[in-house]
Design a protein around this motif. Structure first.
Motif, PDB file in Angstrom:
ATOM      1  N   ASN A 129       0.974  -1.447   0.000  1.00 35.49           N
ATOM      2  CA  ASN A 129      -0.342  -0.216  -0.106  1.00 35.49           C
ATOM      3  C   ASN A 129       0.722   1.145   0.145  1.00 35.49           C
ATOM      4  OD1 ASN A 129      -1.795  -1.607  -0.069  1.00 35.49           O
ATOM      5  ND2 ASN A 129      -2.308  -1.260   2.559  1.00 35.49           N
ATOM      6  N   SER A 130       1.763   1.214   0.698  1.00 35.63           N
ATOM      7  CA  SER A 130       2.653   2.651   1.376  1.00 35.63           C
ATOM      8  C   SER A 130       3.862   2.939   0.053  1.00 35.63           C
ATOM      9  CB  SER A 130       3.361   2.424   2.260  1.00 35.63           C
ATOM     10  OG  SER A 130       4.599   1.789   2.463  1.00 35.63           O
ATOM     11  N   ILE A 131       4.650   1.640   0.103  1.00 38.10           N
ATOM     12  CA  ILE A 131       6.025   1.755  -1.017  1.00 38.10           C
ATOM     13  C   ILE A 131       5.677   1.367  -2.462  1.00 38.10           C
ATOM     14  CG2 ILE A 131       8.740   0.359  -2.013  1.00 38.10           C
ATOM     15  CD1 ILE A 131       8.679  -0.078   1.503  1.00 38.10           C
ATOM     16  N   CYS A 132       4.861   0.667  -2.548  1.00 36.99           N
ATOM     17  CA  CYS A 132       4.532  -0.214  -4.340  1.00 36.99           C
ATOM     18  C   CYS A 132       4.097   1.262  -4.844  1.00 36.99           C
ATOM     19  CB  CYS A 132       3.584  -1.449  -4.148  1.00 36.99           C
ATOM     20  SG  CYS A 132       4.385  -2.539  -3.870  1.00 36.99           S
ATOM     21  N   HIS A 133       3.630   2.221  -4.175  1.00 37.12           N
ATOM     22  CA  HIS A 133       2.227   3.819  -5.063  1.00 37.12           C
ATOM     23  C   HIS A 133       3.336   4.515  -4.596  1.00 37.12           C
ATOM     24  CE1 HIS A 133      -1.909   1.935  -5.895  1.00 37.12           C
ATOM     25  NE2 HIS A 133      -1.735   1.295  -5.575  1.00 37.12           N
ATOM     26  N   VAL A 134       4.167   4.522  -3.872  1.00 43.17           N
ATOM     27  CA  VAL A 134       5.555   5.565  -5.077  1.00 43.17           C
ATOM     28  C   VAL A 134       6.599   5.189  -5.863  1.00 43.17           C
ATOM     29  CG1 VAL A 134       7.076   6.839  -2.908  1.00 43.17           C
ATOM     30  CG2 VAL A 134       4.709   6.856  -2.500  1.00 43.17           C
ATOM     31  N   ALA A 135       7.727   4.061  -5.284  1.00 40.95           N
ATOM     32  CA  ALA A 135       8.294   2.961  -5.926  1.00 40.95           C
ATOM     33  C   ALA A 135       8.277   2.290  -6.871  1.00 40.95           C
ATOM     34  CB  ALA A 135       9.150   2.709  -4.899  1.00 40.95           C
ATOM     35  N   GLY A 136       9.371   2.163  -7.698  1.00 46.79           N
ATOM     36  CA  GLY A 136       8.865   1.002  -8.538  1.00 46.79           C
ATOM     37  C   GLY A 136       9.272   0.905 -10.380  1.00 46.79           C
TER      38      GLY A 136
ATOM     39  N   ASN B 169       5.917  -1.527  -9.815  1.00 47.45           N
ATOM     40  CA  ASN B 169       6.519  -2.510  -9.858  1.00 47.45           C
ATOM     41  C   ASN B 169       8.124  -2.746  -8.773  1.00 47.45           C
ATOM     42  OD1 ASN B 169       4.438  -3.934 -11.209  1.00 47.45           O
ATOM     43  ND2 ASN B 169       6.431  -4.424 -12.928  1.00 47.45           N
ATOM     44  N   VAL B 170       8.080  -3.914  -7.343  1.00 40.87           N
ATOM     45  CA  VAL B 170       9.263  -2.904  -6.664  1.00 40.87           C
ATOM     46  C   VAL B 170       9.345  -4.977  -6.784  1.00 40.87           C
ATOM     47  CG1 VAL B 170       9.253  -2.143  -4.627  1.00 40.87           C
ATOM     48  CG2 VAL B 170       7.765  -1.117  -5.716  1.00 40.87           C
ATOM     49  N   TRP B 171      10.497  -4.573  -6.936  1.00 42.81           N
ATOM     50  CA  TRP B 171      10.993  -5.972  -7.223  1.00 42.81           C
ATOM     51  C   TRP B 171      11.964  -6.878  -6.021  1.00 42.81           C
ATOM     52  CZ3 TRP B 171      16.208  -6.572  -5.838  1.00 42.81           C
ATOM     53  CH2 TRP B 171      17.206  -5.982  -6.516  1.00 42.81           C
ATOM     54  N   PRO B 172      12.748  -5.068  -5.420  1.00 40.60           N
ATOM     55  CA  PRO B 172      13.449  -6.545  -3.967  1.00 40.60           C
ATOM     56  C   PRO B 172      11.881  -6.848  -2.764  1.00 40.60           C
ATOM     57  CG  PRO B 172      13.829  -3.869  -4.414  1.00 40.60           C
ATOM     58  CD  PRO B 172      12.881  -4.193  -5.525  1.00 40.60           C
ATOM     59  N   LEU B 173      10.844  -6.674  -3.527  1.00 41.25           N
ATOM     60  CA  LEU B 173       9.874  -7.205  -2.516  1.00 41.25           C
ATOM     61  C   LEU B 173       8.912  -8.602  -2.863  1.00 41.25           C
ATOM     62  CD1 LEU B 173       8.065  -3.616  -0.582  1.00 41.25           C
ATOM     63  CD2 LEU B 173       8.891  -5.813   0.434  1.00 41.25           C
TER      64      LEU B 173
ATOM     65  N   MET C 161       5.350 -12.436  -2.077  1.00 44.35           N
ATOM     66  CA  MET C 161       4.441 -13.528  -3.011  1.00 44.35           C
ATOM     67  C   MET C 161       4.281 -13.320  -4.054  1.00 44.35           C
ATOM     68  SD  MET C 161       3.302 -15.443   0.923  1.00 44.35           S
ATOM     69  CE  MET C 161       3.172 -13.386   1.959  1.00 44.35           C
ATOM     70  N   GLY C 162       4.702 -12.136  -4.054  1.00 42.31           N
ATOM     71  CA  GLY C 162       4.320 -11.916  -5.904  1.00 42.31           C
ATOM     72  C   GLY C 162       3.586 -10.677  -6.142  1.00 42.31           C
ATOM     73  N   GLU C 163       3.282 -10.049  -4.791  1.00 36.16           N
ATOM     74  CA  GLU C 163       1.994  -8.769  -5.292  1.00 36.16           C
ATOM     75  C   GLU C 163       2.766  -7.694  -5.070  1.00 36.16           C
ATOM     76  OE1 GLU C 163      -0.856 -10.883  -4.465  1.00 36.16           O
ATOM     77  OE2 GLU C 163      -1.984  -9.382  -3.465  1.00 36.16           O
ATOM     78  N   SER C 164       3.848  -7.109  -4.524  1.00 39.81           N
ATOM     79  CA  SER C 164       4.524  -6.225  -5.649  1.00 39.81           C
ATOM     80  C   SER C 164       5.006  -6.023  -6.884  1.00 39.81           C
ATOM     81  CB  SER C 164       5.793  -6.147  -4.598  1.00 39.81           C
ATOM     82  OG  SER C 164       7.198  -6.805  -5.044  1.00 39.81           O
ATOM     83  N   TRP C 165       4.765  -6.290  -7.555  1.00 33.07           N
ATOM     84  CA  TRP C 165       4.429  -6.432  -9.243  1.00 33.07           C
ATOM     85  C   TRP C 165       3.386  -5.398  -9.203  1.00 33.07           C
ATOM     86  CZ3 TRP C 165       9.009  -7.399 -10.192  1.00 33.07           C
ATOM     87  CH2 TRP C 165       9.823  -8.110  -9.779  1.00 33.07           C
ATOM     88  N   HIS C 166       3.264  -4.469  -8.630  1.00 32.02           N
ATOM     89  CA  HIS C 166       2.015  -4.204  -8.045  1.00 32.02           C
ATOM     90  C   HIS C 166       1.182  -2.987  -9.035  1.00 32.02           C
ATOM     91  CE1 HIS C 166      -1.146  -2.847  -5.224  1.00 32.02           C
ATOM     92  NE2 HIS C 166      -1.026  -2.066  -5.201  1.00 32.02           N
TER      93      HIS C 166
ATOM     94  N   GLY D 262       3.378 -11.432 -11.271  1.00 34.30           N
ATOM     95  CA  GLY D 262       4.468 -11.336 -12.178  1.00 34.30           C
ATOM     96  C   GLY D 262       5.153 -11.780 -13.561  1.00 34.30           C
ATOM     97  N   VAL D 263       3.966 -10.866 -14.753  1.00 34.66           N
ATOM     98  CA  VAL D 263       3.651 -12.269 -15.641  1.00 34.66           C
ATOM     99  C   VAL D 263       5.265 -12.316 -16.995  1.00 34.66           C
ATOM    100  CG1 VAL D 263       1.509 -11.372 -16.146  1.00 34.66           C
ATOM    101  CG2 VAL D 263       3.608 -10.222 -16.664  1.00 34.66           C
ATOM    102  N   ARG D 264       5.855 -12.026 -16.269  1.00 28.61           N
ATOM    103  CA  ARG D 264       7.486 -12.324 -16.739  1.00 28.61           C
ATOM    104  C   ARG D 264       7.428 -13.298 -15.604  1.00 28.61           C
ATOM    105  NH1 ARG D 264       7.874  -9.479 -21.639  1.00 28.61           N
ATOM    106  NH2 ARG D 264       6.955  -7.043 -21.533  1.00 28.61           N
TER     107      ARG D 264
END
Ligand SMILES: [Zn+2]
Ligand SMILES: [Zn+2]
Length: 326
Positions: free
Chosen positions: A240-247, A259-263, A268-273, A286-288
């Motif tokens: 909710n926080s990092i993946c709406h600012v970074a990536g 999309n924040v790869w370190p998370l 569990m794949g949710e950071s391909w936000h 994570g489509v790739r």
């Protein structure tokens, strides 16, 4: 959107008007206020695991941990974490696949054991997030106070934890009518306290029986209950926080999701936000091939075992159409 409309669980794939464009409706509907007792419980649910994590560092140093604790903690993290990502998120919120009643109930219970609130509340909040993502009405946008260092720092705190203390709740009848009409899911949602207790007690019981001592039970409770809950909470809130600012933003979406790869592994794949907001109903984020998405691997395995069906897998042509120029 009129007061009687409900939100399309498909989220942002539907035209904006169908999911509650703020041009016609700037303030999201809300219903009952959270009781004071609930606020106090919430503070404890957040603070106690956090204190456990702070204490974990010196204890780790002192070797007050055994491989047994690590195994139980990782197993509980995977069960409850995927209960949220596969169950609460990709299935209940976005209907990324269909399944039988026993699996449906099992997913609701597994997700409840993450102690992130009852399933119906979680789903209603998340559908509202997609309907208004990063605009007025989003329950947890880090852009709530605008850009700029001070505003964004305040916004990140709000998106990570602050929003949980919002006394106004999402209108569940409007955002999750399908779940309120399901007697089994209403029952699971009402029994949230039982699932939370089970989630905290099970590691102590397993650890105690496995290690054959009271100390082993306490140790497992510390690592596989308190520390595990804390880590999973913060990883979920980071979406909710990092993946709406970074990536990175390889796909077109109506918001600031990245999309924040370190998370990727911990979430569990949710950071391909970014991909998720571009195509919310997909069961795979994570489509790739190199984009680690353990929730996708689990759904794929369940499909192979005929436990789930009608899975919404990515369509390469649709993805291509949503891709932004590099
Ligand atoms: Zn989001
Ligand atoms: Zn979502």
């Amino acid at each position: 959107m009129t007061a009687t409309d409900t939100v399309n669980p498909a989220g942002a794939t539907a035209p904006a008007a169908q999911v509650g464009a703020p041009t016609r409706h700037t303030v999201a509907p809300r219903s009952a206020l959270k009781a004071r007792g609930e606020q106090i419980t919430l503070t404890m649910v957040i603070m106690i695991p956090l204190a456990a994590l702070a204490a974990a560092v010196p204890l780790l140093w002192d070797r007050w941990i055994s491989p047994r604790d690590v195994i139980i903690a990782v197993a509980m993290y995977a069960i409850t974490g995927h209960g949220v990502t596969v169950g609460f998120h990709r299935y209940f919120t976005h209907r990324g696949f269909r399944t039988s009643r026993p699996v449906r109930v099992a997913l609701a219970i597994a997700g409840s054991m993450a102690i992130e609130g009852p399933v119906i509340r979680w789903v209603a909040d998340h559908r509202r997030h997609h309907a208004f993502s990063d605009r007025d009405g989003d329950p947890h946008s880090p852009w709530r106070y605008g850009p700029g260092f001070r505003a964004l720092t305040k916004g990140l705190w709000h998106a990570h934890i602050g929003w949980l203390f919002d006394v106004e709740q999402t209108d569940q009848r409007r955002y999750a009518p399908d779940l309120l009409d399901d007697a089994d899911i209403v029952r699971v949602s009402r029994l949230f306290g039982l699932w939370a207790t089970l989630s905290l007690a099970a590691p102590a019981l397993v650890g105690g029986l496995w290690g054959g001592s009271f100390e082993a039970a306490v140790q497992a409770f510390f690592w596989a209950s308190l520390v595990r809950v804390c880590v999973l909470h913060h990883v979920t809130w980071s979406t909710n926080s990092i993946c709406h600012v970074a990536g990175k933003h390889p796909y077109r979406s109506r918001d600031r999701s990245g999309n924040v790869w370190p998370l990727a592994i911990l979430s569990m794949g949710e950071s391909w936000h970014n991909l998720h907001h571009a195509e919310p109903t997909l069961a795979r984020h994570g489509v790739r091939p190199w984009q680690v998405d353990s929730s996708f691997y689990l759904i794929k395995a369940m499909e192979t075992l005929h436990l789930v069906h009608e899975v919404r897998w990515p369509d390469p042509q649709r993805l291509q159409a949503k891709a932004l120029p590099k």
